[in-house]
Design an enzyme around this catalytic site. Sequence first.
Site, PDB file in Angstrom:
ATOM      1  N   HIS A  48       0.814  -1.274   0.068  1.00  0.00           N
ATOM      2  CA  HIS A  48       0.134  -0.095   0.039  1.00  0.00           C
ATOM      3  C   HIS A  48       0.747   1.265  -0.069  1.00  0.00           C
ATOM      4  O   HIS A  48       0.602   2.522   0.366  1.00  0.00           O
ATOM      5  CB  HIS A  48      -0.975   0.051   1.210  1.00  0.00           C
ATOM      6  CG  HIS A  48      -2.228  -0.985   0.768  1.00  0.00           C
ATOM      7  ND1 HIS A  48      -2.181  -2.079   0.211  1.00  0.00           N
ATOM      8  CD2 HIS A  48      -3.576  -0.429   0.562  1.00  0.00           C
ATOM      9  CE1 HIS A  48      -3.399  -2.378  -0.034  1.00  0.00           C
ATOM     10  NE2 HIS A  48      -4.117  -1.560   0.382  1.00  0.00           N
ATOM     11  N   ASP A  99      -5.891   4.723  10.063  1.00  0.00           N
ATOM     12  CA  ASP A  99      -7.136   4.776   9.615  1.00  0.00           C
ATOM     13  C   ASP A  99      -7.726   3.660   9.035  1.00  0.00           C
ATOM     14  O   ASP A  99      -9.089   3.289   8.937  1.00  0.00           O
ATOM     15  CB  ASP A  99      -7.398   6.046   8.794  1.00  0.00           C
ATOM     16  CG  ASP A  99      -7.325   7.407   9.460  1.00  0.00           C
ATOM     17  OD1 ASP A  99      -7.150   7.467  10.889  1.00  0.00           O
ATOM     18  OD2 ASP A  99      -7.031   8.446   8.687  1.00  0.00           O
ATOM     19  N   GLU A 149      -9.341  13.635  15.120  1.00  0.00           N
ATOM     20  CA  GLU A 149      -8.847  14.089  13.796  1.00  0.00           C
ATOM     21  C   GLU A 149      -9.790  15.216  13.111  1.00  0.00           C
ATOM     22  O   GLU A 149     -10.351  15.894  13.809  1.00  0.00           O
ATOM     23  CB  GLU A 149      -9.156  12.686  12.921  1.00  0.00           C
ATOM     24  CG  GLU A 149      -8.047  11.718  12.972  1.00  0.00           C
ATOM     25  CD  GLU A 149      -7.783  10.929  11.744  1.00  0.00           C
ATOM     26  OE1 GLU A 149      -8.336  11.118  10.674  1.00  0.00           O
ATOM     27  OE2 GLU A 149      -7.075   9.902  12.035  1.00  0.00           O
TER      28      GLU A 149
HETATM   29  P1  FAD Z   1       4.184  -1.872   1.882  1.00  0.00           P
HETATM   30  O1  FAD Z   1       3.935  -0.937   0.918  1.00  0.00           O
HETATM   31  O2  FAD Z   1       4.256  -3.196   1.483  1.00  0.00           O
HETATM   32  O3  FAD Z   1       5.645  -1.552   2.390  1.00  0.00           O
HETATM   33  C1  FAD Z   1       6.242  -0.360   2.834  1.00  0.00           C
HETATM   34  C2  FAD Z   1       7.652  -0.064   3.087  1.00  0.00           C
HETATM   35  O4  FAD Z   1       7.782  -0.973   4.218  1.00  0.00           O
HETATM   36  C3  FAD Z   1       8.541  -0.820   2.045  1.00  0.00           C
HETATM   37  O5  FAD Z   1       9.761   0.041   2.005  1.00  0.00           O
HETATM   38  C4  FAD Z   1       8.802  -2.141   2.597  1.00  0.00           C
HETATM   39  O6  FAD Z   1       9.880  -2.633   1.938  1.00  0.00           O
HETATM   40  C5  FAD Z   1       8.727  -1.907   4.021  1.00  0.00           C
HETATM   41  N1  FAD Z   1       8.179  -3.212   4.582  1.00  0.00           N
HETATM   42  C6  FAD Z   1       7.279  -3.659   4.251  1.00  0.00           C
HETATM   43  N2  FAD Z   1       7.067  -4.755   5.358  1.00  0.00           N
HETATM   44  C7  FAD Z   1       8.296  -4.568   6.077  1.00  0.00           C
HETATM   45  C8  FAD Z   1       8.608  -5.628   7.050  1.00  0.00           C
HETATM   46  N3  FAD Z   1       7.869  -6.658   7.511  1.00  0.00           N
HETATM   47  N4  FAD Z   1       9.813  -5.418   7.683  1.00  0.00           N
HETATM   48  C9  FAD Z   1      10.667  -4.234   7.257  1.00  0.00           C
HETATM   49  N5  FAD Z   1      10.094  -3.387   6.311  1.00  0.00           N
HETATM   50  C10 FAD Z   1       9.111  -3.689   5.604  1.00  0.00           C
HETATM   51  N6  FAD Z   1      -0.662   5.309   7.364  1.00  0.00           N
HETATM   52  C11 FAD Z   1      -0.769   5.629   8.464  1.00  0.00           C
HETATM   53  O7  FAD Z   1       0.120   5.999   9.338  1.00  0.00           O
HETATM   54  N7  FAD Z   1      -2.001   6.324   8.723  1.00  0.00           N
HETATM   55  C12 FAD Z   1      -3.017   6.010   8.352  1.00  0.00           C
HETATM   56  O8  FAD Z   1      -4.085   6.215   8.718  1.00  0.00           O
HETATM   57  C13 FAD Z   1      -2.714   5.256   6.852  1.00  0.00           C
HETATM   58  N8  FAD Z   1      -3.999   5.013   5.991  1.00  0.00           N
HETATM   59  C14 FAD Z   1      -3.562   4.669   4.768  1.00  0.00           C
HETATM   60  C15 FAD Z   1      -4.883   4.267   4.017  1.00  0.00           C
HETATM   61  C16 FAD Z   1      -4.760   3.604   2.835  1.00  0.00           C
HETATM   62  C17 FAD Z   1      -5.987   3.480   1.919  1.00  0.00           C
HETATM   63  C18 FAD Z   1      -3.427   3.376   2.279  1.00  0.00           C
HETATM   64  C19 FAD Z   1      -3.096   3.008   0.988  1.00  0.00           C
HETATM   65  C20 FAD Z   1      -2.221   3.785   3.226  1.00  0.00           C
HETATM   66  C21 FAD Z   1      -2.490   4.265   4.502  1.00  0.00           C
HETATM   67  N9  FAD Z   1      -1.337   4.348   5.068  1.00  0.00           N
HETATM   68  C22 FAD Z   1      -1.454   4.976   6.396  1.00  0.00           C
HETATM   69  C23 FAD Z   1      -0.041   4.434   4.834  1.00  0.00           C
HETATM   70  C24 FAD Z   1       0.659   3.198   5.050  1.00  0.00           C
HETATM   71  O9  FAD Z   1       0.906   3.079   6.630  1.00  0.00           O
HETATM   72  C25 FAD Z   1       2.028   2.729   4.452  1.00  0.00           C
HETATM   73  O10 FAD Z   1       1.831   3.051   3.190  1.00  0.00           O
HETATM   74  C26 FAD Z   1       2.461   1.414   4.746  1.00  0.00           C
HETATM   75  O11 FAD Z   1       3.702   1.159   4.427  1.00  0.00           O
HETATM   76  C27 FAD Z   1       1.457   0.333   4.127  1.00  0.00           C
HETATM   77  O12 FAD Z   1       1.729  -0.972   4.557  1.00  0.00           O
HETATM   78  P2  FAD Z   1       2.127  -2.045   3.582  1.00  0.00           P
HETATM   79  O13 FAD Z   1       2.009  -3.167   4.509  1.00  0.00           O
HETATM   80  O14 FAD Z   1       1.270  -1.958   2.516  1.00  0.00           O
HETATM   81  O15 FAD Z   1       3.420  -1.724   3.288  1.00  0.00           O
END
Ligand code: FAD
Length: 536
Positions: A89, A150, A263
């Site tokens: 994400h 969120d 918020e």
């Molecule tokens: P990914 O996109 O898969 O990875 C993100 C980064 O983290 C990459 O660099 C990856 O290499 C690294 N990573 C992933 N897993 C690990 C691991 N196990 N160990 C070490 N590194 C790792 N953020 C907020 O803080 N608050 C919010 O309310 C919020 N709302 C959101 C709502 C939506 C609809 C979306 C799309 C995003 C939102 N986000 C929010 C952002 C979100 O927290 C970050 O984009 C987060 O990185 C997404 O997690 P993911 O598992 O999809 O990560």
Amino acid sequence: MATKLLLTFAICRLIVTVGLTLEPTELLRLGLTVDPFDVESASADFGLMTKVEPLAVLRPSSAKDVAQFVKAAYESSHGFTVSARGHGHSINGQAQTGTGVVVQMSGVGSGGKPRVWGDDMYVDVWGGELWIDVLKSCLAYGLAPKSWTDYLYLSVGGTLSNAGISGQAFHHGPQISNVHELDVVTGKGELMTCSKEQNPELFHAVLGGLGQFGIITRARISLEPAPQRVRWIRVLYSNFSAFTKDQEYLISLHGNQKFDYVEGFVIVDEGLINNWRSSFFSPRNPVKISSLGSNNNGGVLYCLEITKNYHESTAETIDQEIEALLKKLNFIPTSVFTTDLPYVDFLDRVHKAELKLRSKGMWEVPHPWLNLFVPKSKIADFDRGVFKGILGNKTSGPILIYPMNKNKWDDKSSVVTPDEDVFYLVAFLRSALDNGEETQSLEYLTNQNRQILKFCDEDGMKVKQYLPHYKTQSEWKEHYGSKWDRFQRMKMKFDPRHILASGQNIFTPTFLSSSNMMVMDIPIPIKQKARESIDF
Ligand code: FAD
């Protein structure tokens, strides 16, 4: 009975180091096969603005699998990168890599189930676990994590690599302030347990560390008794300074006499207000922004969003408590919208919106999001210059705005926040549409993001990007400021070959340099399900 695997070869575009190709045989030796479906999904993310294909995708089932694999990458004579991917994400390809392998941490079969320690009030979870599943496991014990995002379909490792914030952060701090212990596989392939007491350098570096120092395979997260229900309130303001004064007052409260979540968002067009209103309750009488006094205010309104959690046993006093808190605020008196719902439905509210958007084909579109931390002293300038200036009464998605207390953030973590006791998150959660309207196009919105950043820079606002995205190391240096030296030192210590999370574009893998990179098409093995099965 076992399923037979057939290996065939496909041509894949690969960026290689001249003379040091990662050959198909090496992929095989590492136990990797290439599943085109996995490669396709790991090459994209929620932002839908970058597409980079990995050589292969590893689906680990344990921390040991991750450690063995990263060790092999670290020791590889050719060198290749390893990027952990949670739920993908990210916005700008942060979990992608074109020069190595994606380790798909979330998904069926990886890690183990969350383990709740009720007496100690914490839960141990796999790094790829989604927060929605952490919540469900904890609720079975009447417990829940304290600090949220969120949206819950994000992985634990993904949000802890950033910070993890929502309306509880003013009180509990971000999610990274609510972690007791981590298991991390470093860039050398060592599996290390870390906490404030044990390997503290690694612990602090990894929290908010953008995946640069290790892959989180387990996190021990702090819990509290789970509330049963939530009173969810939205009130409107036409005056920005009244709005921020109230938000800042609410985040200064402690103890029981406070809201549990604070918020807010900015409303620059009428559609939005009736849209959220309809998900709140029946929109029989659409709200006219003009009727709320926004005409004197450049057409902009501000919505404060607050909640109070409660247990059915305390339901009798909740109304009085809320009334006492609301009395201290200066919102437009006729603008109070209230609803009441189970705690889990409140936490999972964005998923409802996701399903709606998906059904209209509006979820899988490019998302040129911009998230900024703005110092409190500059938030009024930001309002004048951006909400009432650059945006020009047009939005392309929600604009969140809420303050947080810096003393709830551990300065030893890798995240950077503004240098003031209170700072705001301002989040432009944009969706670009290809509908012929210029102001909705990806190009227009990307350009507007640039304009906003330029405005902040010229005004000397000292904003910091949250979920940061930069293309050059000098920009990263500036982003990290006084934390840069430590960040770099930790990188040398825990990922000396710079093989982890290269999609963040902070460090170049040591086996690559622009002079010896070239693009090649090479054959790599493809895993196919056999058309027949065999018995042993
Ligand atoms: P990914 O996109 O898969 O990875 C993100 C980064 O983290 C990459 O660099 C990856 O290499 C690294 N990573 C992933 N897993 C690990 C691991 N196990 N160990 C070490 N590194 C790792 N953020 C907020 O803080 N608050 C919010 O309310 C919020 N709302 C959101 C709502 C939506 C609809 C979306 C799309 C995003 C939102 N986000 C929010 C952002 C979100 O927290 C970050 O984009 C987060 O990185 C997404 O997690 P993911 O598992 O999809 O990560």
